[in-house]
Design a protein around this motif. Structure first.
Motif, PDB file in Angstrom:
ATOM      1  N   GLU A  28       4.001  16.985   5.898  1.00 28.30           N
ATOM      2  CA  GLU A  28       5.136  17.032   6.827  1.00 28.30           C
ATOM      3  C   GLU A  28       5.437  15.636   7.380  1.00 28.30           C
ATOM      4  OE1 GLU A  28       3.893  19.977   9.661  1.00 28.30           O
ATOM      5  OE2 GLU A  28       3.648  21.473   8.078  1.00 28.30           O
ATOM      6  N   HIS A  29       4.400  14.853   7.664  1.00 27.34           N
ATOM      7  CA  HIS A  29       4.578  13.503   8.200  1.00 27.34           C
ATOM      8  C   HIS A  29       4.925  12.486   7.114  1.00 27.34           C
ATOM      9  CE1 HIS A  29       1.695  15.067  11.454  1.00 27.34           C
ATOM     10  NE2 HIS A  29       2.921  15.115  11.928  1.00 27.34           N
ATOM     11  N   TYR A  30       4.384  12.690   5.913  1.00 27.94           N
ATOM     12  CA  TYR A  30       4.582  11.771   4.784  1.00 27.94           C
ATOM     13  C   TYR A  30       4.967  12.603   3.558  1.00 27.94           C
ATOM     14  CZ  TYR A  30       2.252   8.708   8.028  1.00 27.94           C
ATOM     15  OH  TYR A  30       1.931   8.000   9.163  1.00 27.94           O
ATOM     16  N   PRO A  31       6.252  12.922   3.412  1.00 31.27           N
ATOM     17  CA  PRO A  31       6.692  13.856   2.366  1.00 31.27           C
ATOM     18  C   PRO A  31       6.259  13.493   0.942  1.00 31.27           C
ATOM     19  CG  PRO A  31       8.477  13.418   3.898  1.00 31.27           C
ATOM     20  CD  PRO A  31       7.364  12.478   4.253  1.00 31.27           C
ATOM     21  N   GLY A  32       6.062  12.232   0.638  1.00 27.93           N
ATOM     22  CA  GLY A  32       5.688  11.839  -0.710  1.00 27.93           C
ATOM     23  C   GLY A  32       4.211  11.919  -1.013  1.00 27.93           C
TER      24      GLY A  32
ATOM     25  N   LEU B 167       0.848  -1.188   0.000  1.00 29.68           N
ATOM     26  CA  LEU B 167       0.000   0.000   0.000  1.00 29.68           C
ATOM     27  C   LEU B 167       0.884   1.238   0.000  1.00 29.68           C
ATOM     28  CD1 LEU B 167      -2.697  -0.934   2.689  1.00 29.68           C
ATOM     29  CD2 LEU B 167      -2.871  -1.149   0.201  1.00 29.68           C
ATOM     30  N   LYS B 168       0.390   2.275  -0.635  1.00 32.95           N
ATOM     31  CA  LYS B 168       1.101   3.555  -0.635  1.00 32.95           C
ATOM     32  C   LYS B 168       0.098   4.642  -0.263  1.00 32.95           C
ATOM     33  CE  LYS B 168       3.374   6.951  -3.535  1.00 32.95           C
ATOM     34  NZ  LYS B 168       3.595   7.387  -4.907  1.00 32.95           N
ATOM     35  N   LEU B 169       0.429   5.414   0.760  1.00 35.27           N
ATOM     36  CA  LEU B 169      -0.383   6.583   1.090  1.00 35.27           C
ATOM     37  C   LEU B 169      -0.089   7.618   0.022  1.00 35.27           C
ATOM     38  CD1 LEU B 169      -2.368   8.012   2.929  1.00 35.27           C
ATOM     39  CD2 LEU B 169      -0.430   8.772   4.312  1.00 35.27           C
ATOM     40  N   ALA B 170      -0.980   7.703  -0.945  1.00 32.10           N
ATOM     41  CA  ALA B 170      -0.725   8.515  -2.129  1.00 32.10           C
ATOM     42  C   ALA B 170      -1.341   9.903  -2.046  1.00 32.10           C
ATOM     43  CB  ALA B 170      -1.257   7.798  -3.367  1.00 32.10           C
ATOM     44  N   CYS B 171      -2.464  10.031  -1.323  1.00 28.83           N
ATOM     45  CA  CYS B 171      -3.196  11.296  -1.343  1.00 28.83           C
ATOM     46  C   CYS B 171      -3.972  11.484  -0.049  1.00 28.83           C
ATOM     47  CB  CYS B 171      -4.157  11.269  -2.536  1.00 28.83           C
ATOM     48  SG  CYS B 171      -5.018  12.813  -2.818  1.00 28.83           S
ATOM     49  N   VAL B 172      -4.043  12.721   0.401  1.00 27.40           N
ATOM     50  CA  VAL B 172      -4.804  13.077   1.599  1.00 27.40           C
ATOM     51  C   VAL B 172      -5.610  14.334   1.304  1.00 27.40           C
ATOM     52  CG1 VAL B 172      -4.658  13.863   3.996  1.00 27.40           C
ATOM     53  CG2 VAL B 172      -3.126  12.071   3.199  1.00 27.40           C
ATOM     54  N   VAL B 173      -6.886  14.293   1.648  1.00 24.15           N
ATOM     55  CA  VAL B 173      -7.709  15.497   1.569  1.00 24.15           C
ATOM     56  C   VAL B 173      -7.441  16.287   2.837  1.00 24.15           C
ATOM     57  CG1 VAL B 173     -10.031  16.460   1.392  1.00 24.15           C
ATOM     58  CG2 VAL B 173      -9.488  14.301   0.238  1.00 24.15           C
ATOM     59  N   HIS B 174      -6.950  17.490   2.650  1.00 23.63           N
ATOM     60  CA  HIS B 174      -6.567  18.368   3.760  1.00 23.63           C
ATOM     61  C   HIS B 174      -7.197  19.726   3.463  1.00 23.63           C
ATOM     62  CE1 HIS B 174      -4.005  18.673   7.204  1.00 23.63           C
ATOM     63  NE2 HIS B 174      -3.035  17.904   6.730  1.00 23.63           N
ATOM     64  N   ARG B 175      -8.322  20.021   4.087  1.00 26.41           N
ATOM     65  CA  ARG B 175      -9.006  21.281   3.769  1.00 26.41           C
ATOM     66  C   ARG B 175      -8.157  22.491   4.089  1.00 26.41           C
ATOM     67  NH1 ARG B 175     -14.159  19.519   6.752  1.00 26.41           N
ATOM     68  NH2 ARG B 175     -13.309  21.076   8.133  1.00 26.41           N
ATOM     69  N   SER B 176      -7.323  22.376   5.103  1.00 24.05           N
ATOM     70  CA  SER B 176      -6.380  23.443   5.425  1.00 24.05           C
ATOM     71  C   SER B 176      -5.151  22.804   6.059  1.00 24.05           C
ATOM     72  CB  SER B 176      -7.012  24.470   6.384  1.00 24.05           C
ATOM     73  OG  SER B 176      -7.350  23.843   7.598  1.00 24.05           O
ATOM     74  N   GLY B 177      -4.045  23.459   5.978  1.00 23.69           N
ATOM     75  CA  GLY B 177      -2.827  22.916   6.560  1.00 23.69           C
ATOM     76  C   GLY B 177      -2.125  21.942   5.634  1.00 23.69           C
ATOM     77  N   THR B 178      -0.960  21.500   6.098  1.00 28.72           N
ATOM     78  CA  THR B 178      -0.160  20.564   5.309  1.00 28.72           C
ATOM     79  C   THR B 178       0.528  19.526   6.193  1.00 28.72           C
ATOM     80  OG1 THR B 178       1.748  22.045   5.419  1.00 28.72           O
ATOM     81  CG2 THR B 178       0.303  22.251   3.480  1.00 28.72           C
ATOM     82  N   SER B 179      -0.003  19.256   7.372  1.00 23.73           N
ATOM     83  CA  SER B 179       0.685  18.343   8.282  1.00 23.73           C
ATOM     84  C   SER B 179       0.847  16.940   7.704  1.00 23.73           C
ATOM     85  CB  SER B 179      -0.002  18.288   9.645  1.00 23.73           C
ATOM     86  OG  SER B 179      -1.338  17.858   9.518  1.00 23.73           O
TER      87      SER B 179
END
Length: 132
Positions: free
Chosen positions: A45-49, A30-42
């Motif tokens: 920061e935790h998963y640079p890719g 599995l690869k954490l490829a995408c995160v919906v983040h309405r604001s911020g970028t943490s």
């Protein structure tokens, strides 16, 4: 299984940070490829890719996303899972699966019709109290 599956998180709140992202990142296929983040970028920061997007529709429109984890407020589980299935994504939904049985049955039928996997994330299912 040799293929790596790209996973998107519908949110990066407490459950995304503590439960989902670490489990996804630890799995070799599995690869954490995408995160919906309405604001911020943490998440970045935790998963640079990881790709950070502001809108859920961006996940649904991305042909490289295979699995969507719906980890949003309960009332959003049904419409977000439904939309992900309609977009051809496999879906993992946090508990409660839906807020009523009709919506739950609808999602199950849609997943069957689309030949997609649909499951509920239940991180405590193997603890002794739940097993009893």
């Amino acid at each position: 299984m040799s293929q790596t599956l790209n996973v998107a998180l519908a949110a990066y709140g407490m459950s995304g940070q503590i439960f989902h992202a670490p489990l996804i990142a630890a799995h070799p296929h599995l690869k954490l490829a995408c995160v919906v983040h309405r604001s911020g970028t943490s998440a970045k920061e935790h998963y640079p890719g990881v790709k950070v997007v502001r809108h859920y529709q961006q996940v649904l429109d991305d042909p490289d996303i295979h699995i969507v984890v719906v980890n949003t407020p309960n009332a959003l589980h049904y419409p977000m899972a439904r939309d992900a299935l309609r977009a051809g994504k496999h879906v993992i939904v946090e508990k409660p699966f839906t807020t009523n049985i009709t919506d739950g049955r609808d999602l199950i039928e849609l997943a069957k019709h689309q030949s997609l996997m649909l499951t509920v994330f239940h991180n405590r299912r193997l603890q002794s109290g739940f097993k009893t």
